[in-house]
Scaffold this active site. Structure first.
Site: not given
Lengths: 455, 190
Positions: A168, A212, A294, A296, A299, A342
């Site tokens: 983060g 990214h 990551n 998992r 989003v 988002r």
């Protein structure tokens, strides 16, 4: 095809948008979702008319972050699997292990694989061994400031001091000279200790003005791995992603193919199971360098779903239940271009300050082609100050990038929202900018908001 | 067994609700009519196989009027779900002091502060408050006196009593009617 047997009841150990997202797939598969909720969420729209267990007070440490409460709640409601969603405990090996210990299947990778990828330098070493290119830096954690200076001399300045257990964007320090390393090393150690309870830091060459890029992976328990292509998530503010899209048009086709195959192979080597994402930095030479994984659902997984035409939550549930992947790499066809925005309850006029409050009006135009809206809110919803500010995600799909962007603009122009400020206007400014349309941007600025123009 | 305190909510009708502090399965709940006071156990919460005693927090006492789902021995509950409902008017007269008296032939005796029915235990299926031969300290509960349908605690506390004493004899039976001033316990300084 006959329905594959999975679970009767799945416990949703999360809140908000991802809780609603998991429930949608459960409904379609004939699985009963049971929600763990905090006091603040007990009347939330996604639990209306559903089974739920109140975990604790609004504070996440006594509700969504308490592994014992979640596993106990799953057990006492007869659930045989837990979906961790994203954030909260989704990447906590202890939670995955606790669930499995008590006979509840964790919908995600095995705890030991999660633990391996959760520590930065072992993850980096494992990925390098599996054939992925990494960012030049220290071999493991640093001994002291002298060690850091030595490594920096080898890889070249500027460099980044990073926390071994970090994430983060916290616990990072940029150093552009030996003097700066000596000045900031202790700061980085102190911040890493305070934020993550682990004082160890490592060093990487700082790649400025990169892009990214991340790769969506899906693996079963039998060593079968497929990728669902890449996503470009360059547009971020304070390490929070704003816009994600697929494919990444800045990427050279050869580099794309090579890295996608290497990522799938690396995923197989570490014994990964379920949906996961490897994050890369695209450097100035057009090379993808592994940053982290990551372990998992993410989003922005919807971007890949729109292109591949499959449901990642359904695939997660199937592999957790022990089924082999239903898809081979050859059978997955990635079509067109997808973009996700988002929308957060934040005030762009006030420095993006979070804006909790009541949604008086919340409406998207009906019947727009190629538009998907994922949300957990509805009109009258009270946005709680206890949790994050995401209110919905809009995903646009089109044959080309321009078509997807134009569809997104039409959806956001027709978006009616009253009661709280949102970031929708910022997204329109990004999508309309020449920098975005002509693909001239990097991690150092947000397209449409740069000082050197483009309008 | 580790312990956990109930959360408390005071309902409008004067009833005190004891709430579960976290998700779990409750068992061994006290029966209706059982008297509860702060510090006492009011059932067990099973969390991932671990048994935690549910304790009554300070400032709460009363008689149990109802409990969550009486039909089942094991009841799953959420955080904040009502486990027990307690009527505080079931207990009045906060603290009654046993009157001590030194009589040559009797030694040290604790006398009933008022007439009523004497109980040695909080409820029929629970152990006695004090065993004969055990040591009590100032403030300890020795028994209950039921007077006009309300319960009063008989405490070891009063003028002329040593801070610690050994309980030598209970001079009345469990459930016997006693008169005001009747000797109930004989003790000796510890």
């Amino acid at each position: 095809m006959s329905a594959l047997r999975t679970f009767h009841r799945i416990f949703v150990a999360n809140r908000g948008e991802v809780a609603a997202r998991v429930a949608r797939t459960c409904d379609r598969m004939g699985i009963t979702p049971v929600f763990g909720v905090s006091m603040a969420d007990r009347d939330a729209p996604w639990v209306r008319g559903r089974e739920a267990v109140v975990l604790g007070p609004s504070r996440a440490s006594e509700s969504y972050l308490d592994a014992e409460r979640l596993v106990q709640a799953a057990k006492q409601t007869g659930c045989t699997a837990i979906h961790p969603g994203w954030g909260f405990l989704s990447e906590t090996p202890h939670f995955a292990a606790l669930a499995e210990t008590h006979g509840v299947t964790f919908i995600g990778p095995p705890a030991h694989v999660m633990a391996l990828m959760g520590k930065k330098t072992p993850a980096k070493r494992a990925m390098a061994a599996a054939g992925l290119r990494t960012i030049p830096g220290s071999d493991g954690v640093l001994r002291d400031a002298d060690d850091a200076v030595e490594v920096a001399a080898r890889v070249g300045y500027p460099v980044l001091l990073k926390a071994e257990s970090g994430g983060g964007g916290r616990g990072m320090r940029i150093a552009r000279s030996e003097a700066e390393i000596r000045e900031r090393y202790e700061e980085a150690v102190a911040e890493a200790t305070a934020a993550f309870g682990d004082p160890r830091v490592y060093l990487e060459k700082l790649i400025e003005r990169g892009r990214h890029v991340e790769i969506q992976l899906l693996a079963d328990r039998y060593g079968n791995v497929v990728h669902l292509g890449e996503r470009d998530c360059t547009i971020q503010r304070n390490h929070q992603k704003l816009v994600e899209e697929s494919p990444a048009i800045a990427l050279d086709p050869e580099e794309r193919e090579r890295t996608l195959a290497a990522a799938a192979e690396a995923c197989r080597r570490i014994g990964y199971v379920g949906a996961g994402t490897m994050e890369f930095l695209l450097d100035g030479d057009g090379k993808l360098r592994f940053m982290e994984m990551n372990t998992r659902l993410q989003v922005e997984h919807c971007v890949s779903e729109m292109r591949a035409g499959l449901d990642l939550v359904e695939e997660q549930i199937l592999v957790a239940a022990g089924h082999a992947l239903r898809h081979t790499q050859a059978s997955i066809e990635l079509r067109g271009h997808a973009i996700e925005c988002r929308i957060n309850a934040e005030d762009p006029a006030q420095g993006f300050r979070p804006a909790p409050g009541r949604l008086e009006r919340f409406r998207f135009p009906e019947g727009l082609e190629g538009i998907r809206v994922d949300t957990h809110v509805d009109e009258g919803y009270e946005i709680s100050p206890h949790y994050d500010s995401l209110i919905c995600k809009v995903i646009a799909h089109g044959a080309t990038r321009d078509e997807a962007a134009d569809r997104m603009i039409a959806a956001l122009e027709g978006f009616e929202c009253e009661g709280i400020p949102t970031t929708a206007s910022m997204h329109l400014q990004i999508l309309r900018s020449r920098e975005f349309r002509e693909n001239r941007y990097d991690t150092s600025f947000i397209p449409g908001f740069s000082t050197d123009g483009g309008h | 067994m580790s312990a956990l305190e109930f959360a408390v909510r005071r309902a409008e009708d004067g009833i005190v609700e004891l709430l579960s502090p976290r998700p779990g399965v409750v068992r061994d709940l006290p029966k209706e009519g059982h008297l509860l006071a702060s510090g006492m156990g009011g059932g067990t919460l099973v969390v991932l196989g671990r048994r935690l005693e549910l304790r009554v927090p300070s400032g709460v006492s009363g008689r149990v009027v109802s409990a969550v789902d009486r039909e089942r021995a094991l009841v799953p509950v959420s955080f904040g779900e009502v486990v027990l409902r307690v009527d505080p008017s079931g207990v009045t007269g906060e603290v009654q002091e046993g009157r001590a008296e030194r009589a040559a032939e009797e030694g040290l005796v604790i006398r009933a502060p008022m007439g009523g029915r004497f109980y040695m235990r909080p409820s029929p299926d629970k152990p006695v408050f004090v065993e004969i031969g055990s040591v009590v300290e100032t403030g300890a509960t020795l028994g209950l006196l039921e007077v006009m349908k309300t319960f009063h605690r008989l405490h070891y506390r009063g003028e002329g009593l040593p801070a610690r004493a050994v309980v030598r004899e209970c001079l009345v039976g469990d459930g016997d009617d006693v008169e005001r001033g009747q000797p109930v316990f004989r003790v000796e300084p510890a």
